[in-house]
Write an enzyme that holds these catalytic residues in place. Sequence first.
Site, short mmCIF file in Angstrom:
data_model
loop_
_atom_site.label_atom_id
_atom_site.label_comp_id
_atom_site.label_asym_id
_atom_site.label_seq_id
_atom_site.Cartn_x
_atom_site.Cartn_y
_atom_site.Cartn_z
N ASP A 228 0.85 -1.21 0.00
CA ASP A 228 0.00 0.00 0.00
C ASP A 228 0.88 1.25 0.00
OD1 ASP A 228 -1.98 1.88 0.35
OD2 ASP A 228 -2.90 0.91 2.08
N HIS A 322 -10.38 -0.89 -6.97
CA HIS A 322 -10.01 0.31 -6.21
C HIS A 322 -9.05 1.21 -7.00
CE1 HIS A 322 -9.21 2.67 -2.60
NE2 HIS A 322 -7.92 2.44 -2.72
C1 HEM Z 1 -4.22 2.80 -4.19
C2 HEM Z 1 -5.55 0.17 -0.37
C3 HEM Z 1 -8.58 3.68 1.00
C4 HEM Z 1 -6.96 6.43 -2.60
C5 HEM Z 1 -4.34 1.78 -3.30
C6 HEM Z 1 -3.65 0.51 -3.38
C7 HEM Z 1 -4.01 -0.20 -2.30
C8 HEM Z 1 -4.95 0.58 -1.54
C9 HEM Z 1 -3.55 -1.60 -1.94
C10 HEM Z 1 -2.71 0.08 -4.51
C11 HEM Z 1 -1.27 0.40 -4.23
C12 HEM Z 1 -0.95 1.86 -4.19
O1 HEM Z 1 -0.85 2.52 -5.23
O2 HEM Z 1 -0.81 2.36 -3.07
C13 HEM Z 1 -6.49 0.90 0.32
C14 HEM Z 1 -7.15 0.44 1.51
C15 HEM Z 1 -8.01 1.42 1.90
C16 HEM Z 1 -7.87 2.50 0.95
C17 HEM Z 1 -6.91 -0.89 2.18
C18 HEM Z 1 -8.95 1.48 3.06
C19 HEM Z 1 -8.82 0.73 4.13
C20 HEM Z 1 -8.41 4.73 0.14
C21 HEM Z 1 -9.08 6.00 0.24
C22 HEM Z 1 -8.63 6.77 -0.77
C23 HEM Z 1 -7.66 5.99 -1.51
C24 HEM Z 1 -10.12 6.37 1.30
C25 HEM Z 1 -9.00 8.20 -1.15
C26 HEM Z 1 -10.16 8.75 -1.00
C27 HEM Z 1 -6.08 5.69 -3.33
C28 HEM Z 1 -5.36 6.20 -4.47
C29 HEM Z 1 -4.58 5.14 -4.95
C30 HEM Z 1 -4.83 4.01 -4.07
C31 HEM Z 1 -5.42 7.61 -5.05
C32 HEM Z 1 -3.64 5.17 -6.16
C33 HEM Z 1 -4.42 4.88 -7.42
C34 HEM Z 1 -3.53 4.91 -8.64
O3 HEM Z 1 -3.38 5.98 -9.20
O4 HEM Z 1 -2.97 3.87 -8.99
N1 HEM Z 1 -5.13 1.78 -2.17
N2 HEM Z 1 -6.94 2.14 0.01
N3 HEM Z 1 -7.55 4.76 -0.93
N4 HEM Z 1 -5.74 4.38 -3.12
FE1 HEM Z 1 -6.38 3.25 -1.59
#
Ligand code: HEM
Length: 414
Positions: A228, A322
């Site tokens: 993450d 996601h």
């Molecule tokens: C990407 C997990 C909540 C925004 C990711 C990734 C994971 C992840 C595994 C892919 C790896 C990375 O690029 O970091 C989670 C989990 C969440 C959560 C477990 C809640 C428990 C959120 C929330 C937001 C968010 C609330 C914003 C409102 C993003 C963004 C990316 C991302 C902007 C990158 C997308 C890209 O451009 O590739 N998240 N996330 N995430 N997450 Fe989350």
Amino acid sequence: VGAAALIGAGTGLGAGEVLAPRADTAADTAAAPRLRMSGAHAPASGPGRLQPGITGTPPAFAHVLALDLADSPGGGGEGGGSAAESRERAAEVLRAWTAAADRLREEGPAAVLPGAPSAGLLPASLGVTAGLGGSLLAAAGLQDARPEAMADLPSFSTDALQQEWCGGDLLLQVGAEDPVVAAAAVQHLLGRAGARVRVRWAVRGFRRTAAAAEDPGATPRNLMGQIDGTNNPARESSLLQRTVQVGRAAGPAWMAGGSYVVVRRIRMLLDDWFGEDSGHRERVIGRDLPTGAPLGQQGAGAEVDLTARDAEGRPRIPEHAHIRLASPQNNLGARMLRRGYSFDEGWRGDGTRDAGLLFMAWQADPARGFVAVQQNLAEAGDALNEYTRHEGSALFAVPPAARNGGYIGQDLLE
Ligand code: HEM
């Protein structure tokens, strides 16, 4: 040494300019100096620098606390304090924290707290970050100074907010590579604030420690097992600076060089999550679990290709994945720096696990960062929503580091 000395290396820009975000503690340096964080890493002080705890490598432990002024209406007190009193009280607290943070960093938590549990321990990259909530500005009669970027967060259709985990007049983030050092520093900082504040909510966050990491440079995993943080703006890039740091032109002057943080206490439904097969768990996010690579691509660092299709013509990264719905490509370029911590508070009365992600998103303007993306994740049906509950929420303005001899938030409060 002023409070700005808390804030990472100088950038060579002239005083008064908004600086590139090389602004964290010595956490970017090699492990040994990082743990000791000697004065050798002390940067020149100056306005316009981010506070520590924002763009550097997050330490393994962080306490994140929201506090209310004891006399503010939102603080559960009598509401009797005048705006001028609230303002003075906030200034006293921030002055005390700025000075205490300096001493904690320079002399270590053992020196400032005689008889503390941290005796004999090194500073361990101790870093203190302080911020202000909208309720504080209201209580202190400073509504006119409230930036548009600090508008209350809207509610989202997937919210499951509980008031006891929301809001706060002040933010205190205390990070360190050691949990005892962090706890001792929190005790000291709260002691310095005394009866002026009361804790509204607090989360003890953690990430994997250097001692356990096969590769200390690798992006860590969250409690769902996903790598993450991969697609965050790159360290020391101009994209990171533009994303995180409030520019001088954006206004108001008291926030130039600072940042805004959205904090969401997101509980993970871990039993449900780990009850799914790993193929399903990968499709929910859109990335391979072992490597973190975007589905159908090689390596975590690969640029995400949202157009890729498999032999049957189906999108490799599913429609509700996601990373598809969170991508800047689907959110008019909205970006943030995600720098959260895991939390694990055991089990609730109903037998479910109270663990998850203390999600922290840093950006120059939440409307073009967290809010835009969260709106899409809620409305377009992020597949992850089924396994998460947003139970806490807060937004804080995190002013730039203090001037030499000054204190955090001084330009607002004086
Ligand atoms: C990407 C997990 C909540 C925004 C990711 C990734 C994971 C992840 C595994 C892919 C790896 C990375 O690029 O970091 C989670 C989990 C969440 C959560 C477990 C809640 C428990 C959120 C929330 C937001 C968010 C609330 C914003 C409102 C993003 C963004 C990316 C991302 C902007 C990158 C997308 C890209 O451009 O590739 N998240 N996330 N995430 N997450 Fe989350």
